[in-house]
Scaffold this motif. Structure first.
Motif, PDB file in Angstrom:
ATOM      1  N   LEU A 165      -1.987  48.285 -48.587  1.00 37.26           N
ATOM      2  CA  LEU A 165      -2.494  49.322 -49.361  1.00 37.26           C
ATOM      3  C   LEU A 165      -1.687  50.599 -48.794  1.00 37.26           C
ATOM      4  O   LEU A 165      -1.166  50.829 -47.893  1.00 37.26           O
ATOM      5  N   GLY A 166      -1.811  51.593 -49.756  1.00 36.68           N
ATOM      6  CA  GLY A 166      -0.896  52.763 -49.772  1.00 36.68           C
ATOM      7  C   GLY A 166      -1.382  53.764 -48.631  1.00 36.68           C
ATOM      8  O   GLY A 166      -3.165  53.642 -48.615  1.00 36.68           O
ATOM      9  N   ARG A 167      -1.030  54.548 -48.144  1.00 43.80           N
ATOM     10  CA  ARG A 167      -1.555  55.749 -47.174  1.00 43.80           C
ATOM     11  C   ARG A 167      -0.602  57.002 -47.154  1.00 43.80           C
ATOM     12  O   ARG A 167       0.491  56.655 -47.205  1.00 43.80           O
ATOM     13  N   ARG A 168      -1.327  57.823 -47.415  1.00 43.15           N
ATOM     14  CA  ARG A 168      -0.642  59.236 -47.462  1.00 43.15           C
ATOM     15  C   ARG A 168       0.716  59.053 -48.512  1.00 43.15           C
ATOM     16  O   ARG A 168       1.821  59.330 -48.111  1.00 43.15           O
ATOM     17  N   LYS A 169       0.493  58.562 -49.635  1.00 44.79           N
ATOM     18  CA  LYS A 169       1.532  58.287 -50.664  1.00 44.79           C
ATOM     19  C   LYS A 169       2.762  57.568 -50.014  1.00 44.79           C
ATOM     20  O   LYS A 169       3.793  57.649 -50.495  1.00 44.79           O
ATOM     21  N   SER A 170       2.455  56.473 -49.228  1.00 50.56           N
ATOM     22  CA  SER A 170       3.204  55.797 -48.617  1.00 50.56           C
ATOM     23  C   SER A 170       2.862  54.323 -48.999  1.00 50.56           C
ATOM     24  O   SER A 170       1.734  54.237 -49.037  1.00 50.56           O
ATOM     25  N   ARG A 171       3.718  53.205 -48.783  1.00 50.77           N
ATOM     26  CA  ARG A 171       3.350  51.892 -48.891  1.00 50.77           C
ATOM     27  C   ARG A 171       4.320  51.120 -48.074  1.00 50.77           C
ATOM     28  O   ARG A 171       5.697  51.397 -48.027  1.00 50.77           O
ATOM     29  N   VAL A 172       3.910  49.764 -47.812  1.00 49.23           N
ATOM     30  CA  VAL A 172       4.833  48.964 -46.859  1.00 49.23           C
ATOM     31  C   VAL A 172       4.830  47.616 -47.675  1.00 49.23           C
ATOM     32  O   VAL A 172       3.726  47.082 -48.191  1.00 49.23           O
ATOM     33  N   LEU A 173       6.103  47.116 -47.826  1.00 46.99           N
ATOM     34  CA  LEU A 173       6.126  45.508 -48.242  1.00 46.99           C
ATOM     35  C   LEU A 173       6.511  44.731 -47.134  1.00 46.99           C
ATOM     36  O   LEU A 173       7.283  44.968 -46.198  1.00 46.99           O
ATOM     37  N   ARG A 174       5.678  43.685 -46.855  1.00 42.91           N
ATOM     38  CA  ARG A 174       5.925  42.642 -45.734  1.00 42.91           C
ATOM     39  C   ARG A 174       6.349  41.342 -46.421  1.00 42.91           C
ATOM     40  O   ARG A 174       5.916  40.888 -47.245  1.00 42.91           O
ATOM     41  N   ALA A 175       7.624  40.934 -45.835  1.00 38.64           N
ATOM     42  CA  ALA A 175       8.494  39.817 -46.233  1.00 38.64           C
ATOM     43  C   ALA A 175       8.400  38.633 -44.915  1.00 38.64           C
ATOM     44  O   ALA A 175       8.888  38.941 -43.910  1.00 38.64           O
ATOM     45  N   GLU A 176       8.087  37.346 -45.348  1.00 33.42           N
ATOM     46  CA  GLU A 176       8.242  36.634 -44.287  1.00 33.42           C
ATOM     47  C   GLU A 176       8.718  35.079 -45.021  1.00 33.42           C
ATOM     48  O   GLU A 176       8.980  34.984 -46.293  1.00 33.42           O
ATOM     49  N   GLY A 177       8.989  34.181 -44.107  1.00 28.86           N
ATOM     50  CA  GLY A 177       9.556  33.000 -44.715  1.00 28.86           C
ATOM     51  C   GLY A 177      10.906  32.851 -45.312  1.00 28.86           C
ATOM     52  O   GLY A 177      11.021  32.852 -46.509  1.00 28.86           O
ATOM     53  N   PRO A 178      12.082  33.215 -44.268  1.00 32.32           N
ATOM     54  CA  PRO A 178      13.328  33.410 -44.897  1.00 32.32           C
ATOM     55  C   PRO A 178      13.795  32.094 -45.683  1.00 32.32           C
ATOM     56  O   PRO A 178      13.831  31.034 -45.058  1.00 32.32           O
ATOM     57  N   ARG A 179      14.555  32.314 -46.743  1.00 36.75           N
ATOM     58  CA  ARG A 179      15.062  31.249 -47.681  1.00 36.75           C
ATOM     59  C   ARG A 179      16.453  30.789 -47.249  1.00 36.75           C
ATOM     60  O   ARG A 179      16.835  29.877 -47.615  1.00 36.75           O
ATOM     61  N   ARG A 180      17.126  31.580 -46.406  1.00 37.10           N
ATOM     62  CA  ARG A 180      18.533  31.359 -46.062  1.00 37.10           C
ATOM     63  C   ARG A 180      19.364  31.201 -47.078  1.00 37.10           C
ATOM     64  O   ARG A 180      20.106  30.408 -47.527  1.00 37.10           O
TER      65      ARG A 180
END
Length: 382
Positions: A165-180
């Protein structure tokens, strides 16, 4: 105000451009840290990429990290982190190039999202290829500079990508499970410049990538009109160089000059590590690596006063995502300091920007060409 808020408020941008409209942190720094782990659960070893002035690195240490491996593309950003850390008595971080040593074995990587999708792609490939199988990449930025293309791009290197969810006009993307995925950078492209074949090699973070930006094209159209870089037997420039490619990017200007004038030696400088690596690779690809030497520097660090016979400059007009002339003003002033008497600064700049008074302070400036977008000027040092 929390302790971390107080930490952020104490940070300065110096030696980067300081201005009342510019800060050394923003809301995305805090959001990245908040979304990284549960409160009080920051792991001992953390990787930070893209920290601008130290907020992420020093924030991670404040939140419980024992040590931070950090990569900042800009040497100015490195110096800002060092200055802010010194003021706090903090030393639990080490600088790394953008290579396997930065992320090997890492389980948590904090990233300030770059504006360039190519730069994000190179970073994602590196993390997904060399970090721990259980790595979590937490990448944040201002919502107005983010796009769905970033999610899709991260999905090429990671099996799971989702936005918070965004907060104070910012947002985060979470990435997991590297494909190598392996590493596909740098990349290259063939061009014709002033009737010469020229291969541009670029890392993801280099401005314009494997293209030649319109400003550089405009300046290169006057390559033949530039003076002989050797203005006299005793004026051979810094360290035996005949010309300087200032803010070199991928090295197009310096390499083109070296190709057009066999024997001329060019010093290329840029604050960006990606730009310097790209300049080196471009020089190698065009067979002039022995005559185009690239160094990472803030402007013309270590170039003596009144020593450079010819300087070529295609200055940036952004600071991060903000249109601001501060960097160009510093580069022009530094060029004026380093120019040899009788030497010339050839500069291309956006027509609506008021650089002419800055150039006139250096010496006699003439307009070489002007169109709807760009002005090319030549300034001779008195």
């Amino acid at each position: 105000m929390t302790d971390r808020d107080a930490l952020f408020s104490s940070l300065r941008r110096w030696p980067d451009v300081e201005d009342p409209t510019l800060q050394a942190h923003d809301a995305s720094d805090a959001l990245i840290l908040d979304e990284a782990v549960e409160p009080g659960r920051m792991p001992a070893d953390v990787v930070v990429i893209g920290d601008r002035h130290g907020a992420l690195t020093l924030g991670a240490l404040h939140d419980g990290a024992g040590h931070v491996r950090v990569h900042q593309d800009s040497i100015v950003a490195e110096r800002a982190l060092a200055a802010n850390a010194g003021a706090l008595g903090e030393s639990r971080f080490t600088h790394h190039p953008l290579d396997a040593s930065l992320v090997e074995g890492a389980r948590l990587v904090l990233l300030q999202l770059p504006r360039s999708l190519d730069e994000l792609d190179e970073i994602a490939e590196l993390v997904a290829t060399h970090a721990d199988e259980g790595v979590l990449l937490v990448a944040g930025g201002r919502v107005k500079h983010m796009s769905m293309s970033m999610n899709a791009l991260l999905g090429r290197s990671f099996r799971s990508v989702h936005a918070t969810l965004g907060r104070r006009k910012s947002r985060v993307l979470r990435a997991e499970g590297p494909r190598r995925p392996g590493i596909s950078w740098p990349r290259n492209r063939q061009h014709d410049v002033a009737g010469m074949p020229l291969t541009v090699v670029a890392h993801g973070g280099a401005f314009a990538g494997t293209s030649i930006d319109i400003g550089a094209q405009t300046l290169l159209a006057h390559l033949d009109a530039m003076p002989d870089a050797r203005v006299g037997p005793d004026a051979i420039g810094p360290g035996g160089f005949d010309a300087v490619d200032l803010a070199s990017g991928t090295g197009v200007l310096g390499v083109a000059l070296a190709l057009a004038r066999p024997g001329v030696r060019v010093l290329a400088t840029d604050a960006s590590a990606a730009a310097v690596a790209s300049t080196i690779a471009t020089a190698e690809a065009n067979g002039v690596a022995d005559r185009v030497i690239a160094r990472q520097a803030d402007g013309l660090d270590d170039v003596p006063d009144a020593s450079a016979p010819l300087i070529l400059l295609n200055p940036p007009f952004h600071i991060g995502a903000v249109v601001h002339t501060g960097i160009a003003e510093r580069l022009i002033a530094d060029a004026g300091r380093a120019l040899a008497p009788g030497g010339e600064l050839w500069c291309v700049w956006n027509s609506h920007l008021g650089y002419r008074p800055l150039l006139d302070r250096i010496g006699a400036t003439r307009q070489v060409s002007r169109n709807a977008k760009f002005v090319v000027t030549a300034t001779r040092r008195r």
